[in-house]
Design an enzyme around this catalytic site. Sequence first.
Site, short mmCIF file in Angstrom:
data_model
loop_
_atom_site.label_atom_id
_atom_site.label_comp_id
_atom_site.label_asym_id
_atom_site.label_seq_id
_atom_site.Cartn_x
_atom_site.Cartn_y
_atom_site.Cartn_z
N SER A 1 0.81 -1.22 0.00
CA SER A 1 0.00 0.00 0.00
C SER A 1 0.84 1.27 0.00
O SER A 1 0.39 2.31 -0.49
CB SER A 1 -0.95 0.00 1.20
OG SER A 1 -0.24 -0.20 2.40
N ASP B 1 -5.48 7.46 9.15
CA ASP B 1 -5.52 6.20 9.91
C ASP B 1 -4.31 6.03 10.82
O ASP B 1 -4.23 5.07 11.57
CB ASP B 1 -5.66 5.00 8.98
CG ASP B 1 -4.44 4.76 8.10
OD1 ASP B 1 -3.50 5.58 8.13
OD2 ASP B 1 -4.44 3.75 7.36
N HIS C 1 -0.71 4.76 7.44
CA HIS C 1 -0.14 5.03 6.11
C HIS C 1 0.35 6.47 6.03
O HIS C 1 -0.17 7.34 6.73
CB HIS C 1 -1.20 4.77 5.04
CG HIS C 1 -1.62 3.34 4.97
ND1 HIS C 1 -2.68 2.84 5.69
CD2 HIS C 1 -1.10 2.29 4.27
CE1 HIS C 1 -2.80 1.55 5.44
NE2 HIS C 1 -1.86 1.19 4.59
#
Length: 306
Positions: free
Chosen positions: A100, A263, A266
């Site tokens: 990611s 979050d 990330h």
Amino acid sequence: MDPSVGGLLGRPSPAVGCRSTSVWLKGGVGKHLTRAGVAVTVVGGIGAGAAYGARGLLVRQAAQARRAIGKPLGEQAPEADRHWKKAYGDPMDLLVLGDSIAAGLGAEKAKHTLGGRLARGTARSAGRSVRLRTAAVVGSESSMLAAQLASLPTSYAPDVAVIVVGGNDVTHRVPVAESVAHLAAAVDDLRARGAEVVVGTCPDLGALRPVPQPLRALGSRASRQLAEAQRVAALEHGARVVSLAHVVGPFFITNPDEMFSLDRFHPSAHGYKRTAKAMLPSVLAALGVVQDLPFGHHAPGVGGSG
């Protein structure tokens, strides 16, 4: 990296006479996280009650962290594949593979993803346009690099490929040897295509503030072990390496509100800016644009500069 905080694993050394007990948890961050394990290293001589208490503590901490994190970013990164700085002409091809972070989850705009920032930085420094292709997939482990490569046209031969992977291997308790074998195979595939390769090693999971101690310390230890193994394997297979824990990790530790996205797992737009800036020297060196490399960058055959 989509870490499932219940999966941090501490492996005891046989030399110190330890035994390891695993506690399995359900849940995680992202659809690919179906279960993860917490391993507690219990030194010989500590009673079963103390071991049970330690396991219970980590189980509670993992659940606490999952509740705090949630999934506010979803699972789709901005689409950044395009011909960047097209007016510069003489295009180069940049490929980004991995998890990611490589995909850019947490960035709100395409130009703020890792690939977008690397493409623009490379174009400005080299004076050439850059065609970006992102094969990275949110939630990927190193074993999924082969599928990402298989998704590319057989004739596709990028000038340089960037790989960032490893966080999910740590949280899913993938053995280090297995992780680096998949990474090495991906490097070999890319070099067979004629590409130069730059590997960004596993970030330090100790920077993840939502994960309480001692669970965070286990993640930090495991991620650093994987990062070192990635560095050695990538160099042996002819890739350049950027040790992300060294070159950008301190920014995430000291400025978490600025560097992390909503979050708190990330990178934010600023976090990707720092990460791309940190990786850019090795990308430019791979293209022959620069020669000297700063601390934390490593070149095959010479060991790098730090």
